[in-house]
Design a protein around this motif. Structure first.
Motif, mmCIF file in Angstrom:
data_model
loop_
_atom_site.group_PDB
_atom_site.id
_atom_site.type_symbol
_atom_site.label_atom_id
_atom_site.label_comp_id
_atom_site.label_asym_id
_atom_site.label_seq_id
_atom_site.Cartn_x
_atom_site.Cartn_y
_atom_site.Cartn_z
ATOM 1 N N ASP A 155 40.633 26.473 53.985
ATOM 2 C CA ASP A 155 41.185 25.630 55.049
ATOM 3 C C ASP A 155 42.581 25.134 54.625
ATOM 4 O O ASP A 155 42.777 24.693 53.481
ATOM 5 N N ASN A 156 43.530 25.179 55.560
ATOM 6 C CA ASN A 156 44.907 24.717 55.313
ATOM 7 C C ASN A 156 45.504 25.377 54.066
ATOM 8 O O ASN A 156 46.107 24.727 53.219
ATOM 9 N N VAL A 157 45.319 26.676 53.975
ATOM 10 C CA VAL A 157 45.828 27.432 52.833
ATOM 11 C C VAL A 157 46.968 28.338 53.291
ATOM 12 O O VAL A 157 46.860 29.032 54.306
ATOM 13 N N ALA A 158 48.064 28.320 52.536
ATOM 14 C CA ALA A 158 49.227 29.149 52.877
ATOM 15 C C ALA A 158 49.093 30.550 52.299
ATOM 16 O O ALA A 158 49.404 31.541 52.974
ATOM 17 N N LEU A 159 48.657 30.641 51.041
ATOM 18 C CA LEU A 159 48.576 31.922 50.344
ATOM 19 C C LEU A 159 47.317 31.966 49.494
ATOM 20 O O LEU A 159 46.855 30.934 48.994
ATOM 21 N N VAL A 160 46.789 33.184 49.322
ATOM 22 C CA VAL A 160 45.624 33.388 48.464
ATOM 23 C C VAL A 160 45.946 34.459 47.427
ATOM 24 O O VAL A 160 46.453 35.533 47.759
ATOM 25 N N ILE B 202 47.754 26.472 47.959
ATOM 26 C CA ILE B 202 47.717 27.845 47.464
ATOM 27 C C ILE B 202 46.459 27.964 46.619
ATOM 28 O O ILE B 202 46.238 27.173 45.696
ATOM 29 N N VAL B 203 45.606 28.920 46.956
ATOM 30 C CA VAL B 203 44.334 29.091 46.253
ATOM 31 C C VAL B 203 44.396 30.332 45.369
ATOM 32 O O VAL B 203 44.846 31.404 45.805
ATOM 33 N N ILE B 204 43.965 30.172 44.133
ATOM 34 C CA ILE B 204 43.885 31.282 43.182
ATOM 35 C C ILE B 204 42.434 31.458 42.780
ATOM 36 O O ILE B 204 41.807 30.521 42.266
ATOM 37 N N ILE B 205 41.897 32.630 43.023
ATOM 38 C CA ILE B 205 40.519 32.946 42.634
ATOM 39 C C ILE B 205 40.562 33.631 41.277
ATOM 40 O O ILE B 205 41.080 34.741 41.147
ATOM 41 N N LYS C 125 38.597 37.591 49.560
ATOM 42 C CA LYS C 125 39.436 38.592 50.231
ATOM 43 C C LYS C 125 39.028 38.761 51.681
ATOM 44 O O LYS C 125 39.874 38.806 52.588
ATOM 45 N N SER C 126 37.729 38.843 51.930
ATOM 46 C CA SER C 126 37.243 39.016 53.312
ATOM 47 C C SER C 126 37.613 37.815 54.172
ATOM 48 O O SER C 126 38.054 37.962 55.322
ATOM 49 N N THR C 127 37.433 36.613 53.627
ATOM 50 C CA THR C 127 37.740 35.392 54.383
ATOM 51 C C THR C 127 39.236 35.298 54.687
ATOM 52 O O THR C 127 39.641 34.952 55.796
ATOM 53 N N ALA C 128 40.057 35.615 53.699
ATOM 54 C CA ALA C 128 41.506 35.556 53.896
ATOM 55 C C ALA C 128 41.940 36.532 54.982
ATOM 56 O O ALA C 128 42.770 36.188 55.842
ATOM 57 N N ARG C 129 41.403 37.733 54.932
ATOM 58 C CA ARG C 129 41.781 38.733 55.949
ATOM 59 C C ARG C 129 41.305 38.318 57.328
ATOM 60 O O ARG C 129 42.011 38.514 58.325
ATOM 61 N N ALA C 130 40.118 37.736 57.410
ATOM 62 C CA ALA C 130 39.592 37.310 58.708
ATOM 63 C C ALA C 130 40.446 36.196 59.315
ATOM 64 O O ALA C 130 40.573 36.106 60.534
ATOM 65 N N ARG C 131 41.035 35.370 58.451
ATOM 66 C CA ARG C 131 41.845 34.246 58.938
ATOM 67 C C ARG C 131 43.346 34.574 58.960
ATOM 68 O O ARG C 131 44.170 33.698 59.228
ATOM 69 N N ASN C 132 43.683 35.811 58.617
ATOM 70 C CA ASN C 132 45.087 36.237 58.574
ATOM 71 C C ASN C 132 45.916 35.401 57.600
ATOM 72 O O ASN C 132 47.090 35.085 57.864
ATOM 73 N N ILE C 133 45.317 35.055 56.490
ATOM 74 C CA ILE C 133 46.042 34.348 55.437
ATOM 75 C C ILE C 133 46.612 35.398 54.486
ATOM 76 O O ILE C 133 45.876 36.257 54.002
ATOM 77 N N PRO C 134 47.908 35.378 54.202
ATOM 78 C CA PRO C 134 48.498 36.373 53.298
ATOM 79 C C PRO C 134 47.766 36.415 51.952
ATOM 80 O O PRO C 134 47.499 35.379 51.340
ATOM 81 N N LEU C 135 47.457 37.629 51.515
ATOM 82 C CA LEU C 135 46.610 37.841 50.341
ATOM 83 C C LEU C 135 47.324 38.695 49.312
ATOM 84 O O LEU C 135 47.966 39.695 49.639
ATOM 85 N N GLU D 25 37.708 40.172 39.266
ATOM 86 C CA GLU D 25 36.799 41.057 39.986
ATOM 87 C C GLU D 25 35.414 40.436 39.955
ATOM 88 O O GLU D 25 34.807 40.278 38.904
ATOM 89 N N SER D 26 34.943 40.045 41.128
ATOM 90 C CA SER D 26 33.646 39.377 41.218
ATOM 91 C C SER D 26 33.206 39.327 42.670
ATOM 92 O O SER D 26 33.979 39.655 43.584
ATOM 93 N N GLY D 27 31.979 38.883 42.873
ATOM 94 C CA GLY D 27 31.502 38.689 44.247
ATOM 95 C C GLY D 27 32.304 37.619 44.954
ATOM 96 O O GLY D 27 32.590 37.739 46.155
ATOM 97 N N ASP D 28 32.674 36.562 44.208
ATOM 98 C CA ASP D 28 33.513 35.515 44.798
ATOM 99 C C ASP D 28 34.858 36.067 45.229
ATOM 100 O O ASP D 28 35.397 35.697 46.289
ATOM 101 N N ALA D 29 35.417 36.950 44.415
ATOM 102 C CA ALA D 29 36.701 37.551 44.746
ATOM 103 C C ALA D 29 36.605 38.357 46.032
ATOM 104 O O ALA D 29 37.480 38.272 46.908
#
Length: 466
Positions: free
Chosen positions: A70-75, A18-21, A88-98, A80-84
């Motif tokens: 990679d191998n992430v269940a939830l994000v 589980i990744v937290i930004i 978000k874009s990467t999670a949506r592209a990979r269909n990872i629940p956000l 609020e940042s460029g990294d954020a």
């Protein structure tokens, strides 16, 4: 019933990440939640400001990389940042629940308020619309579940095959599991060790197999002075588990109705001048109900051990070999002290507090009380409303000072409470007209330190000072 915009479910995260930004307080709040799971939790932010040292997490103080998902269940995105934005874009592209904290429109899922009694989990969600309400609901449910409930659930799961091999009828199995999760002995034993809990669960299973039913139990529960929110958490939980509620006349209907809707309710009320049940009949009743295998809530006003005649009922239960438990309640004297902010023990004024019943008091009792009051102790007299003046006269006759402060609270702890204040001499002068309901009569110097601003002055009601 409205239509749900979300579907509640439990999501598998075992063996995943589980990744937290984010590195601030919002990220820390999410860490407190997700570290309850077995997933690996990773914190990523270029600015780590919160203290994550108390949690088993991996903290990466750097820019976000696409490979971080990679191998992430939830994000979770908690800044609020460029990294954020990149996460978000990467999670949506990979269909990872956000989940984007505090932005419901960008969330694929919401984090509910969770009650954790692993393996039992209860989640309360308001679809992000009312998180405060969800937390309040969580608090109410949490209060109904004992701390060791998760251990009992795990124990029940481990016994499934054995229970199914010994009890073939589905309804009988349900009765066993109900007995298991509500057993005081199992709850106490499992708090000591899993082995002790298993022993008690096996003993209960053996008893259930032999008798075909769970043994009965009686809970002597203090209902408090009458306000529903003065009930203890344990009392509330046991009322929900009871098959039968045997209650006194002074217990308000609202408190009785806090039990299960399908629970049988038996009023054994003993009001002044009206005795529907004798004490012997009550003893016989609760013993009979328990012998039938029922869970009996014996609901008493105030505290069952203070003028509640619980001793006689306990003796009957012991004689019959019936399990029982005592649940304390707020006694009327304590509620009256709270209503009037009266410190019944007060440094350099009152070193003690005596609760006594005025009915049937003999001269020896009164002499003792008078001496205690003179020495500074506070008296709290129960069941003395109709004889209050005569008791005051007798206290004065035994040496109590005429000027001792007196405070009276009728229906303590309730919305319809009423109060009177004055001196022992004023109370002795005549019969004070008081509202209907049980009264507590305080006598002692500490009474003067209370807040009696809303109390009616005894002296203003036409009484003469003795």
């Amino acid at each position: 019933m409205g239509d749900l915009n979300t579907f509640p479910l439990s999501y598998k995260v075992q063996g995943q990440r589980i990744v937290i930004i984010g590195g601030g307080e919002e990220a820390l709040n999410k860490v407190r939640l997700v570290t309850k799971t077995t997933a690996t939790v990773v914190i990523i932010s270029q600015r780590i400001e919160a203290d994550f040292s108390g949690f088993a997490v991996e903290v990466l103080e750097r820019a976000f990389r696409a490979s971080d998902l990679d191998n992430v269940a939830l994000v979770f995105v908690a800044e609020e940042s460029g990294d954020a934005d990149a996460a978000k874009s990467t999670a949506r592209a990979r269909n990872i629940p956000l989940n984007v904290v505090d932005v419901p429109a960008e969330c694929d899922f919401y984090t509910p308020s969770i009650i954790e009694r692993a393996p039992l989990t209860i989640a309360i969600s308001s679809e992000g619309a009312a998180p405060v309400l969800a937390r309040l609901v969580r608090a109410r449910i949490e209060a109904m579940l004992p701390p060791g409930f998760g251990k009992i659930a795990k124990l029940a799961g481990g016994l499934r095959q054995r229970v199914e091999s010994l009890i073939h009828d589905g309804a009988a199995r349900r009765r066993y599991y109900e007995a298991l999760v509500t057993s005081r002995q199992v709850e106490a034993a499992i708090g000591t060790s899993p082995v002790a809990g298993l022993y008690q669960a096996e003993a209960l299973l053996d008893q259930h197999v032999r008798s075909g039913a769970a043994p009965g139990v009686v809970w002597l529960i203090g209902a408090g002075p009458g306000a529903e929110d003065l009930l203890t958490l344990r009392a509330q939980r046991l009322l929900q588990e009871a098959d039968v509620i045997v209650h006194d006349q002074l217990v308000p209907s609202a408190v009785v109705q806090m039990g299960r809707r399908d629970a049988e309710q038996i009023d054994v009320g003993k009001a002044k001048g009206h005795h529907s049940f004798s004490q012997a009949q009550i003893n016989t009743l609760i013993v009979r109900l328990a012998l039938e295998g029922k869970r009996v809530a014996r609901l008493k006003s105030g505290d069952p051990m203070i003028f509640g005649r619980a001793g006689e009922e306990i003796a009957a239960l012991r004689l019959a070999g019936i399990d029982y438990q005592i649940v304390p309640g707020v006694s009327a004297a304590l509620a009256a002290a709270a209503d009037t902010a009266t410190p019944v023990t007060l440094r350099k004024v009152s070193s003690g507090f005596v609760m006594a019943t005025a009915h049937g008091a003999e001269d020896g009792d009164l002499a003792h009380w008078a001496a205690l009051a003179q020495s500074g102790l506070t008296l709290a007299l129960y069941m003395g409303k109709s004889i209050a003046p005569s008791v005051a006269v007798r206290l004065i006759g035994q040496g109590a000072a005429v000027g001792l402060p007196v405070g009276i609270v009728i229906n303590a702890g309730r919305a319809d409470k009423s109060m009177h204040r004055g001196t022992l001499g004023q109370l002795a002068a005549d019969t004070l007209k008081m509202a209907e309901g049980p009264a507590i009569i305080f006598v002692g110097e500490a009474v003067a330190a209370g807040d009696w601003a809303d109390a009616a002055e005894i002296a203003t009601l036409g009484f003469k000072v003795a």
